[in-house]
Every structure is written in C-alpha cells, then in structure tokens.
Design a protein around this motif. Structure first.
Motif, PDB file in Angstrom:
ATOM      1  N   ASN A 130      24.200 -34.868 -46.048  1.00 52.93           N
ATOM      2  CA  ASN A 130      23.576 -35.211 -44.768  1.00 52.93           C
ATOM      3  C   ASN A 130      22.740 -34.048 -44.256  1.00 52.93           C
ATOM      4  OD1 ASN A 130      24.545 -37.829 -44.378  1.00 52.93           O
ATOM      5  ND2 ASN A 130      26.436 -37.129 -43.429  1.00 52.93           N
ATOM      6  N   GLY A 131      21.845 -34.361 -43.357  1.00 50.01           N
ATOM      7  CA  GLY A 131      21.091 -33.328 -42.677  1.00 50.01           C
ATOM      8  C   GLY A 131      21.624 -33.098 -41.272  1.00 50.01           C
ATOM      9  N   ALA A 132      21.112 -32.060 -40.638  1.00 52.92           N
ATOM     10  CA  ALA A 132      21.428 -31.782 -39.231  1.00 52.92           C
ATOM     11  C   ALA A 132      20.179 -32.062 -38.404  1.00 52.92           C
ATOM     12  CB  ALA A 132      21.861 -30.331 -39.056  1.00 52.92           C
ATOM     13  N   ASP A 133      20.386 -32.606 -37.226  1.00 50.55           N
ATOM     14  CA  ASP A 133      19.271 -32.915 -36.328  1.00 50.55           C
ATOM     15  C   ASP A 133      19.025 -31.698 -35.432  1.00 50.55           C
ATOM     16  OD1 ASP A 133      17.418 -33.868 -34.565  1.00 50.55           O
ATOM     17  OD2 ASP A 133      18.475 -35.731 -34.106  1.00 50.55           O
ATOM     18  N   TYR A 134      18.080 -30.870 -35.844  1.00 56.59           N
ATOM     19  CA  TYR A 134      17.824 -29.630 -35.119  1.00 56.59           C
ATOM     20  C   TYR A 134      17.004 -29.845 -33.849  1.00 56.59           C
ATOM     21  CZ  TYR A 134      19.704 -27.177 -39.182  1.00 56.59           C
ATOM     22  OH  TYR A 134      20.529 -26.702 -40.187  1.00 56.59           O
ATOM     23  N   SER A 135      16.560 -31.075 -33.610  1.00 59.28           N
ATOM     24  CA  SER A 135      15.947 -31.345 -32.308  1.00 59.28           C
ATOM     25  C   SER A 135      17.017 -31.388 -31.220  1.00 59.28           C
ATOM     26  CB  SER A 135      15.180 -32.667 -32.331  1.00 59.28           C
ATOM     27  OG  SER A 135      16.066 -33.775 -32.475  1.00 59.28           O
ATOM     28  N   LEU A 136      18.271 -31.637 -31.633  1.00 59.93           N
ATOM     29  CA  LEU A 136      19.392 -31.668 -30.695  1.00 59.93           C
ATOM     30  C   LEU A 136      20.266 -30.419 -30.812  1.00 59.93           C
ATOM     31  CD1 LEU A 136      20.544 -35.380 -31.177  1.00 59.93           C
ATOM     32  CD2 LEU A 136      19.160 -34.459 -29.317  1.00 59.93           C
ATOM     33  N   TRP A 137      20.451 -29.928 -32.043  1.00 60.59           N
ATOM     34  CA  TRP A 137      21.371 -28.818 -32.298  1.00 60.59           C
ATOM     35  C   TRP A 137      20.584 -27.583 -32.715  1.00 60.59           C
ATOM     36  CZ3 TRP A 137      26.398 -29.330 -30.985  1.00 60.59           C
ATOM     37  CH2 TRP A 137      26.901 -30.622 -30.826  1.00 60.59           C
ATOM     38  N   ASN A 138      20.084 -26.858 -31.716  1.00 59.88           N
ATOM     39  CA  ASN A 138      19.285 -25.667 -31.970  1.00 59.88           C
ATOM     40  C   ASN A 138      19.416 -24.731 -30.773  1.00 59.88           C
ATOM     41  OD1 ASN A 138      17.349 -23.723 -32.427  1.00 59.88           O
ATOM     42  ND2 ASN A 138      15.787 -25.164 -33.140  1.00 59.88           N
ATOM     43  N   PRO A 139      20.029 -23.563 -30.949  1.00 61.81           N
ATOM     44  CA  PRO A 139      20.255 -22.681 -29.792  1.00 61.81           C
ATOM     45  C   PRO A 139      18.968 -22.147 -29.168  1.00 61.81           C
ATOM     46  CG  PRO A 139      20.766 -21.528 -31.838  1.00 61.81           C
ATOM     47  CD  PRO A 139      20.529 -22.966 -32.205  1.00 61.81           C
ATOM     48  N   GLU A 140      17.858 -22.248 -29.869  1.00 61.04           N
ATOM     49  CA  GLU A 140      16.590 -21.771 -29.305  1.00 61.04           C
ATOM     50  C   GLU A 140      16.027 -22.738 -28.276  1.00 61.04           C
ATOM     51  OE1 GLU A 140      13.690 -20.136 -32.041  1.00 61.04           O
ATOM     52  OE2 GLU A 140      15.211 -20.069 -33.634  1.00 61.04           O
ATOM     53  N   THR A 141      16.429 -24.021 -28.362  1.00 62.85           N
ATOM     54  CA  THR A 141      15.840 -25.041 -27.480  1.00 62.85           C
ATOM     55  C   THR A 141      16.882 -25.868 -26.736  1.00 62.85           C
ATOM     56  OG1 THR A 141      15.760 -26.596 -29.342  1.00 62.85           O
ATOM     57  CG2 THR A 141      13.789 -25.255 -28.948  1.00 62.85           C
ATOM     58  N   ASP A 142      18.162 -25.596 -26.945  1.00 58.18           N
ATOM     59  CA  ASP A 142      19.254 -26.423 -26.412  1.00 58.18           C
ATOM     60  C   ASP A 142      19.354 -26.263 -24.891  1.00 58.18           C
ATOM     61  OD1 ASP A 142      21.623 -27.747 -25.845  1.00 58.18           O
ATOM     62  OD2 ASP A 142      22.666 -27.006 -27.616  1.00 58.18           O
ATOM     63  N   ARG A 143      19.076 -27.348 -24.171  1.00 53.89           N
ATOM     64  CA  ARG A 143      19.125 -27.300 -22.706  1.00 53.89           C
ATOM     65  C   ARG A 143      20.537 -27.464 -22.161  1.00 53.89           C
ATOM     66  NH1 ARG A 143      13.848 -30.991 -20.946  1.00 53.89           N
ATOM     67  NH2 ARG A 143      12.267 -29.708 -21.999  1.00 53.89           N
ATOM     68  N   LEU A 144      21.495 -27.725 -23.029  1.00 57.74           N
ATOM     69  CA  LEU A 144      22.866 -27.943 -22.575  1.00 57.74           C
ATOM     70  C   LEU A 144      23.704 -26.670 -22.587  1.00 57.74           C
ATOM     71  CD1 LEU A 144      23.606 -31.331 -24.403  1.00 57.74           C
ATOM     72  CD2 LEU A 144      22.891 -30.983 -22.025  1.00 57.74           C
ATOM     73  N   ILE A 145      23.135 -25.561 -23.037  1.00 60.99           N
ATOM     74  CA  ILE A 145      23.893 -24.300 -23.082  1.00 60.99           C
ATOM     75  C   ILE A 145      23.412 -23.357 -21.982  1.00 60.99           C
ATOM     76  CG2 ILE A 145      24.353 -24.576 -25.531  1.00 60.99           C
ATOM     77  CD1 ILE A 145      22.235 -22.502 -26.151  1.00 60.99           C
ATOM     78  N   THR A 146      24.207 -22.363 -21.699  1.00 61.72           N
ATOM     79  CA  THR A 146      23.957 -21.465 -20.562  1.00 61.72           C
ATOM     80  C   THR A 146      22.662 -20.692 -20.715  1.00 61.72           C
ATOM     81  OG1 THR A 146      26.336 -21.239 -20.292  1.00 61.72           O
ATOM     82  CG2 THR A 146      24.944 -19.584 -19.213  1.00 61.72           C
ATOM     83  N   GLN A 147      22.416 -20.185 -21.922  1.00 61.31           N
ATOM     84  CA  GLN A 147      21.214 -19.389 -22.174  1.00 61.31           C
ATOM     85  C   GLN A 147      20.828 -19.549 -23.634  1.00 61.31           C
ATOM     86  OE1 GLN A 147      21.368 -15.320 -20.731  1.00 61.31           O
ATOM     87  NE2 GLN A 147      19.945 -14.609 -22.319  1.00 61.31           N
ATOM     88  N   CYS A 148      19.586 -19.871 -23.893  1.00 60.74           N
ATOM     89  CA  CYS A 148      19.134 -20.037 -25.272  1.00 60.74           C
ATOM     90  C   CYS A 148      19.077 -18.687 -25.975  1.00 60.74           C
ATOM     91  CB  CYS A 148      17.763 -20.704 -25.303  1.00 60.74           C
ATOM     92  SG  CYS A 148      17.802 -22.439 -24.768  1.00 60.74           S
ATOM     93  N   TYR A 149      19.161 -18.728 -27.295  1.00 63.06           N
ATOM     94  CA  TYR A 149      19.106 -17.492 -28.085  1.00 63.06           C
ATOM     95  C   TYR A 149      18.619 -17.821 -29.479  1.00 63.06           C
ATOM     96  CZ  TYR A 149      23.717 -19.091 -29.776  1.00 63.06           C
ATOM     97  OH  TYR A 149      24.753 -19.822 -30.311  1.00 63.06           O
ATOM     98  N   SER A 150      18.356 -16.770 -30.258  1.00 62.71           N
ATOM     99  CA  SER A 150      17.841 -16.939 -31.614  1.00 62.71           C
ATOM    100  C   SER A 150      18.437 -15.864 -32.510  1.00 62.71           C
ATOM    101  CB  SER A 150      16.316 -16.822 -31.618  1.00 62.71           C
ATOM    102  OG  SER A 150      15.923 -15.494 -31.276  1.00 62.71           O
ATOM    103  N   ALA A 151      18.142 -15.959 -33.792  1.00 63.91           N
ATOM    104  CA  ALA A 151      18.624 -14.947 -34.739  1.00 63.91           C
ATOM    105  C   ALA A 151      18.032 -13.577 -34.421  1.00 63.91           C
ATOM    106  CB  ALA A 151      18.261 -15.358 -36.168  1.00 63.91           C
ATOM    107  N   GLU A 152      16.838 -13.559 -33.830  1.00 61.94           N
ATOM    108  CA  GLU A 152      16.188 -12.288 -33.490  1.00 61.94           C
ATOM    109  C   GLU A 152      16.704 -11.712 -32.171  1.00 61.94           C
ATOM    110  OE1 GLU A 152      14.473 -15.047 -34.570  1.00 61.94           O
ATOM    111  OE2 GLU A 152      14.405 -14.159 -36.588  1.00 61.94           O
ATOM    112  N   ASN A 153      17.218 -12.577 -31.294  1.00 63.54           N
ATOM    113  CA  ASN A 153      17.711 -12.123 -29.986  1.00 63.54           C
ATOM    114  C   ASN A 153      19.007 -12.863 -29.681  1.00 63.54           C
ATOM    115  OD1 ASN A 153      18.211 -11.345 -27.376  1.00 63.54           O
ATOM    116  ND2 ASN A 153      16.192 -11.920 -26.575  1.00 63.54           N
ATOM    117  N   LEU A 154      20.131 -12.188 -29.889  1.00 64.75           N
ATOM    118  CA  LEU A 154      21.452 -12.803 -29.758  1.00 64.75           C
ATOM    119  C   LEU A 154      22.063 -12.660 -28.360  1.00 64.75           C
ATOM    120  CD1 LEU A 154      22.968 -11.644 -33.179  1.00 64.75           C
ATOM    121  CD2 LEU A 154      22.286 -13.969 -32.567  1.00 64.75           C
ATOM    122  N   ALA A 155      21.307 -12.113 -27.414  1.00 65.74           N
ATOM    123  CA  ALA A 155      21.872 -11.848 -26.084  1.00 65.74           C
ATOM    124  C   ALA A 155      22.397 -13.131 -25.437  1.00 65.74           C
ATOM    125  CB  ALA A 155      20.817 -11.190 -25.193  1.00 65.74           C
TER     126      ALA A 155
END
Length: 479
Positions: free
Chosen positions: A247-272
């Motif tokens: 199966n694949g993952a739906d990164y339009s929903l599960w992506n910490p760079e764009t996820d509006r349901l989490i407190t603060q977005c982050y990426s591999a380059e910026n883990l803050a």
C-alpha cells in the motif's frame, strides 16, 4: 480504463482501520493517472446527513433478491474531496445501524445476509452503469461474492480481489448458502464451500481473475500454514494469480510539513516543531512533561493480531524509567481492561484512551518519539509509514509489510530507519526497546535517523502503477 471499486470502508465516510485509508487514497491515485474511477459503499447510518460530503439521491432503485426476500437498493451518490465519485447502496434494514460490522456484543448475526445483499447490489449497479466498468476491484470478504456472481452469470467484467487481512473470511454456516440464490454446484470445492461451511472469501479467491494483497511479504506468508489461516492450500492452488503490492501512504493527509491538525509543522531540515508537538501532546493527555526518555505510542485496534499481549508483560519494566506511554484504540474487552488498569497504576506516565479522533491521532504521530507495532502479523503496516514520515521511529515485529517498510538500524554501518524484532515474545520486544532507548540517549545520531526516516517515500503513484498492470493483464484474459 473504467474501474469500479467495491468496499465497506472509505475514509471519512466509514472507517475502522487501514482499509478506509486505502479506499480513500487508491481510487484517487488511479484517477490522477487518467482512469475513470468510482467506488460503491454501503449507506451506513448517518451518511445521508453527512456534513463532510453532499449526498444526493440518483433516483435509481435496484431490485435485489436475497434468498426468498426481494429488496430495493436505493442508490445515492456523492463526490470525495479527491474528486472520486462514490455510490452509496441504501437499504436501511441492513445498514441503518450504529456499527459497520457489529455492536458491543460482537458481529451482527445477519452479516452473511447483509453483505450478500451488498455484493448483489454491486453487480446490479455495475450492469446499469454508463460507461460500463471494465474492472470490478473488490476488497475483502464482504465483497468477495462478486467474482462468483460475475462468473455464474457470465458477465463481461474482469474482477480483482484484494485481501487486506486473511484472518477475516466471511465464514458462515451452510444454510446461509441459500441467501446467494446460486445453483447448488457452487456449494463445492470450486465455489464457496469450505469444510462444510460457506466461506465467501474462498469463493472470491477461486473465482476472481486476479488476487492481490497489501505487501509482497504478506503474499508469501499467506501461502504457509502459519499465516494462511486455513486458506493457504486454496491460495497455493491459485498462486499464479496472486500478487503482493505494498500500500501507499497519502501524504496529502499525513505530512508534518503541511499537517494542519498538529501544533506546529516541521520537516527533516527543521525539527523544532516536533519538540513543540511533543510538549502539546503530553499536556493534552495530562502526562508529566519533559521526560528524559522517549514518548512511546500505539494507535491501533486492540485485536489479538496487534501484539498487545507482548507489551503487557514488559509494561511495568518500561515505565520504571522516565518515559511516557500512550495507547489509543478499542477492541478486545480484556485488553481494554488490562490497559486501563495499568494506566491507573502508572498515572502521569501512561495513558490509555479508548476513543480515537483524527486530530488526536495526528498529534500522537507528531508528538511521539517511538511508535510500537509488535504485531503477530501485519499485512501492510500504514502506521509504520506514517511514523517514518513524522520522524516517529517504529519498533516493529519483522512480519508482513512491516518488514518492507522498516529498515532495522545497523549501528556498525549507521544505517536504518527503525528497530525490528523477529520472535513473537515479550523479551524480543524488550530487546528492541533497549536498543532504541540506548540510541535515544545519543540525540545527534537519533536525529540523523529521524531525518533519514522522514525522507522515505511510500506515496501512492508507484502502487497505483502496479495495479494498472494487474488491470491490463486481466483485461487480456479471454481475448
């Protein structure tokens, strides 16, 4: 190609597990590749009034014979956020109920009748659809009668059956065969009969033009007595048409760079942002803040498959250190009770919640350091995919799709994305926990693994292309 999916779950309309996520993403991925795709789903309680999607009646009523009864299937429709057309089969006697498959007392007693009706309605809808679907793509036992009906009626559709979990087979007593209205010859080795019972999944395996399952390793595992749950012999006979596609993952929903349901977005380059999500998660669940050790989490159905019985013997040992543990999910009453008791024993360090909502599930994914997946077997393992994307490293048993998703960390080569264990024992799980805890103390190395994990890509286009190949192959059959 014109493809009609038939299933019993599709997020956000109806979901109990990964099947709903897959049916939300896979049709959309194929539509994006230029195919004409639609989905048919039972019209469960509350869907007509869905605030998520505008549901309307098509005005189509389809007569469906189930044993001696004749029902009308009303066809409703809506469109998902991904632009996929969804048909809803309304029959309130069968689907206007609080649960998809059962209530607090277990499975509904008339599930055979409910899903035989649904399978027949799918076939009748396909016969009336314009343009007519070339391929009917069925999912799990609830729609596995469709290939049998197509074969018996000599219809032109090609059928693909995906097995998401072989443990659920739609096995019912022989008297329910009369509900199918099939000729008696189909209650045989070449039909739905299996050791004197009616087994709907077995019928689908025998009759479908192609069979797929949700990882390559699981496709091999289910051919063995250990994982074949009785159907391994049948699957071996039809192994030539069995394919494993992760199966694949739906990164339009599960992506910490764009996820509006989490407190603060982050990426591999910026883990803050992950640190902020961790603090917010502990505060949300009223756990003691700032542990020196990792935050462990499980978001899962509490079924015997999921290996919670491996966690319980080492739970007190785990929580003797300054760590936190979060478990979300419902299911087996005994497991629910044991987890609730343990959470009271370790108040402030461990929380168990039966209810799972989407925002909390996303926050748990973002705010945890480690996701525990001690499954006895796991056909795919979407949780592991989500964990990697959020830098939440998996501790997982090396089975099924988990073996394909998680690369075990090799300290010598400094390579890997998580921690695998092989034996189905609490001690094997504990050894993996110890390895992860030791590495967590070396934060620069831990963050390097997180970044490597977050760059892993399990997006749907690759899997969708493999399904295209399956469809093209079955369409050549009989030419």
């Amino acid at each position: 190609m014109t493809i009609l999916f038939a299933a019993t779950e599709l997020n956000p309309l109806a979901r109990t597990g990964g099947l709903g996520d897959v049916l939300e993403a896979m049709p959309a991925a194929l539509r994006a590749r230029g195919h004409e795709v639609s989905v048919v789903l039972p019209c469960y309680q509350g869907l007509r009034e869905s605030k998520e999607l505008a549901v309307r009646s098509t005005g189509v009523q389809i007569p469906v014979q189930v044993g001696p009864k004749r029902h009308q299937a009303e066809i409703l429709e809506c469109v998902t956020a991904n632009g996929v057309q969804v048909f809803l089969v309304r029959q309130d006697e069968y689907f206007d109920r609080p649960g998809l498959y059962g209530g607090e007392g277990g499975a509904y007693e008339d599930n055979a009748e409910r899903f035989i009706f649904f399978s027949k309605a799918v076939v009748e809808l396909a016969r009336r659809a314009l343009p007519a679907p070339q391929v009917l793509h069925l999912h799990d036992w609830q729609t596995a009668l469709v290939p049998v009906l197509v074969k018996e009626r000599r219809l032109s559709f090609k059928t693909v059956l995906t097995i998401h979990n072989l443990a659920y087979q739609g096995s019912f007593w022989a008297f329910d065969f009369g509900l199918t209205n099939l000729p008696g010859e189909y209650f045989s080795a070449n039909g739905v009969e299996f050791f004197g019972s009616m087994n709907l999944l077995k019928g689908g395996i025998v009759s479908a033009d192609a069979i797929t399952t949700v990882s390559e390793r699981y496709a091999r595992e289910i051919l063995t007595p250990k994982y074949g749950t009785g159907l391994h012999v049948v699957l071996r006979e039809h192994a030539a048409k069995l394919t494993g596609i992760l199966n694949g993952a739906d990164y339009s929903l599960w992506n910490p760079e764009t996820d509006r349901l989490i407190t603060q977005c982050y990426s591999a380059e910026n883990l803050a942002g992950k640190k902020a999500c961790r603090a917010a998660l502990l505060a949300e669940l009223e756990l003691i803040p700032d542990p020196s050790g990792p935050v462990f989490s499980i978001v899962s159905r509490l079924a015997s498959q999921k290996g919670i019985d491996l966690l319980l013997p080492v739970l007190d040992r785990l929580l003797a250190d300054d760590v936190r543990l979060i478990v979300l999910g419902e299911g087996d009453p005994g497991l629910e009770r044991d987890l609730a008791i343990a959470s009271r024993r370790h108040e402030g360090r461990f929380v168990y919640r039966r209810e799972v909502n989407t925002p909390l599930a996303h926050l748990v994914e973002a705010g945890s350091d480690i996701t525990l997946i001690p499954s006895h077997y796991e056909p795919c393992g979407l949780t592991a995919m989500y964990g990697l994307k959020y830098g939440t490293l998996p501790i997982a048993r090396a089975t099924g799709g988990l073996y394909e998703i998680v690369q075990d960390y090799d300290e010598t080569a400094d390579r890997g994305t998580g921690f695998l264990f092989f034996d189905q024992t609490a001690e094997a799980l504990w050894d993996a926990v110890v390895r992860a805890r030791r590495l967590y103390r070396d934060q620069p190395r831990w963050q390097a693994i997180m970044r490597r994990a977050m760059k892993k890509n399990f997006a749907w286009p690759q899997a969708a292309q493999r399904y295209e190949e399956i469809y093209q192959r079955v369409l050549r059959i009989g030419r």
